[in-house]
Design a protein around this motif. Structure first.
Motif, mmCIF file in Angstrom:
data_model
loop_
_atom_site.group_PDB
_atom_site.id
_atom_site.type_symbol
_atom_site.label_atom_id
_atom_site.label_comp_id
_atom_site.label_asym_id
_atom_site.label_seq_id
_atom_site.Cartn_x
_atom_site.Cartn_y
_atom_site.Cartn_z
ATOM 1 N N TRP A 160 3.521 6.252 -5.318
ATOM 2 C CA TRP A 160 3.311 6.390 -6.753
ATOM 3 C C TRP A 160 2.181 7.383 -7.054
ATOM 4 O O TRP A 160 2.325 8.243 -7.923
ATOM 5 C CB TRP A 160 3.003 5.020 -7.361
ATOM 6 N N MET A 161 1.083 7.263 -6.314
ATOM 7 C CA MET A 161 -0.067 8.136 -6.563
ATOM 8 C C MET A 161 0.218 9.586 -6.179
ATOM 9 O O MET A 161 -0.126 10.504 -6.920
ATOM 10 C CB MET A 161 -1.292 7.635 -5.786
ATOM 11 N N VAL A 162 0.817 9.777 -5.025
ATOM 12 C CA VAL A 162 1.039 11.129 -4.521
ATOM 13 C C VAL A 162 2.205 11.794 -5.255
ATOM 14 O O VAL A 162 2.183 13.001 -5.493
ATOM 15 C CB VAL A 162 1.264 11.108 -2.991
ATOM 16 N N ASN A 163 3.209 11.021 -5.595
ATOM 17 C CA ASN A 163 4.330 11.495 -6.404
ATOM 18 C C ASN A 163 4.968 12.772 -5.850
ATOM 19 O O ASN A 163 5.237 13.722 -6.571
ATOM 20 C CB ASN A 163 3.883 11.699 -7.852
ATOM 21 N N GLY A 164 5.161 12.810 -4.531
ATOM 22 C CA GLY A 164 5.873 13.921 -3.902
ATOM 23 C C GLY A 164 5.049 15.166 -3.608
ATOM 24 O O GLY A 164 5.582 16.143 -3.091
ATOM 25 N N GLU A 217 0.836 -1.211 0.000
ATOM 26 C CA GLU A 217 0.000 0.000 0.000
ATOM 27 C C GLU A 217 0.869 1.258 0.000
ATOM 28 O O GLU A 217 0.554 2.230 -0.683
ATOM 29 C CB GLU A 217 -0.918 0.019 1.226
ATOM 30 N N ALA A 218 1.951 1.242 0.767
ATOM 31 C CA ALA A 218 2.839 2.405 0.850
ATOM 32 C C ALA A 218 3.455 2.719 -0.511
ATOM 33 O O ALA A 218 3.585 3.888 -0.887
ATOM 34 C CB ALA A 218 3.928 2.170 1.901
ATOM 35 N N LYS A 219 3.817 1.688 -1.253
ATOM 36 C CA LYS A 219 4.376 1.894 -2.596
ATOM 37 C C LYS A 219 3.336 2.520 -3.526
ATOM 38 O O LYS A 219 3.660 3.408 -4.322
ATOM 39 C CB LYS A 219 4.880 0.574 -3.165
ATOM 40 N N ILE A 220 2.102 2.068 -3.413
ATOM 41 C CA ILE A 220 1.026 2.638 -4.235
ATOM 42 C C ILE A 220 0.797 4.107 -3.863
ATOM 43 O O ILE A 220 0.639 4.961 -4.734
ATOM 44 C CB ILE A 220 -0.267 1.820 -4.099
ATOM 45 N N ILE A 221 0.805 4.388 -2.560
ATOM 46 C CA ILE A 221 0.632 5.772 -2.108
ATOM 47 C C ILE A 221 1.745 6.654 -2.661
ATOM 48 O O ILE A 221 1.487 7.741 -3.182
ATOM 49 C CB ILE A 221 0.567 5.842 -0.564
ATOM 50 N N VAL A 261 -3.297 4.451 6.720
ATOM 51 C CA VAL A 261 -3.378 3.026 6.387
ATOM 52 C C VAL A 261 -2.927 2.175 7.570
ATOM 53 O O VAL A 261 -3.572 1.180 7.912
ATOM 54 C CB VAL A 261 -2.555 2.710 5.108
ATOM 55 N N LYS A 262 -1.833 2.564 8.210
ATOM 56 C CA LYS A 262 -1.371 1.833 9.399
ATOM 57 C C LYS A 262 -2.467 1.799 10.466
ATOM 58 O O LYS A 262 -2.711 0.752 11.079
ATOM 59 C CB LYS A 262 -0.124 2.492 9.999
ATOM 60 N N ASN A 263 -3.097 2.939 10.687
ATOM 61 C CA ASN A 263 -4.146 3.021 11.698
ATOM 62 C C ASN A 263 -5.326 2.112 11.350
ATOM 63 O O ASN A 263 -5.890 1.452 12.220
ATOM 64 C CB ASN A 263 -4.596 4.470 11.866
#
Length: 85
Positions: A43-47, A37-41, A62-64
């Motif tokens: 990629w989506m947010v892109n900085g 999920e973190a990798k997808i985030i 997501v962790k929560n």
């Protein structure tokens, strides 16, 4: 929610299935799911950094949510949440 009900029903009917080995496996899988999920985030947010919305905030969310789901099925939390973000 349905999945949580199913797991809690199985727990009540077959409590011996919920041993330390299962707990370790579920926590490990939760951590692996988070990493994906973190990798997808990222990629989506892109900085992008907006007030109240960033990759870091979404990752803590997501962790929560994972911790909350684990709590509902009576498993220990998998993550410490950074509430400063």
């Amino acid at each position: 929610m349905v999945g949580i009900k199913i797991i809690n029903t199985i727990r009540s009917e077959y409590p011996d299935l919920f041993d330390d080995e299962l707990v370790e496996k579920v926590i490990s899988e939760a951590k692996e799911a988070y990493e994906s999920e973190a990798k997808i985030i990222d990629w989506m947010v892109n900085g992008i950094q907006e007030d109240g919305l960033s990759a870091a905030i979404l990752k803590e969310f997501v962790k929560n949510r994972i911790n909350d789901s684990l709590k509902q099925i009576k498993f220990p939390k998998a993550f410490e949440i950074d509430k400063k973000i």
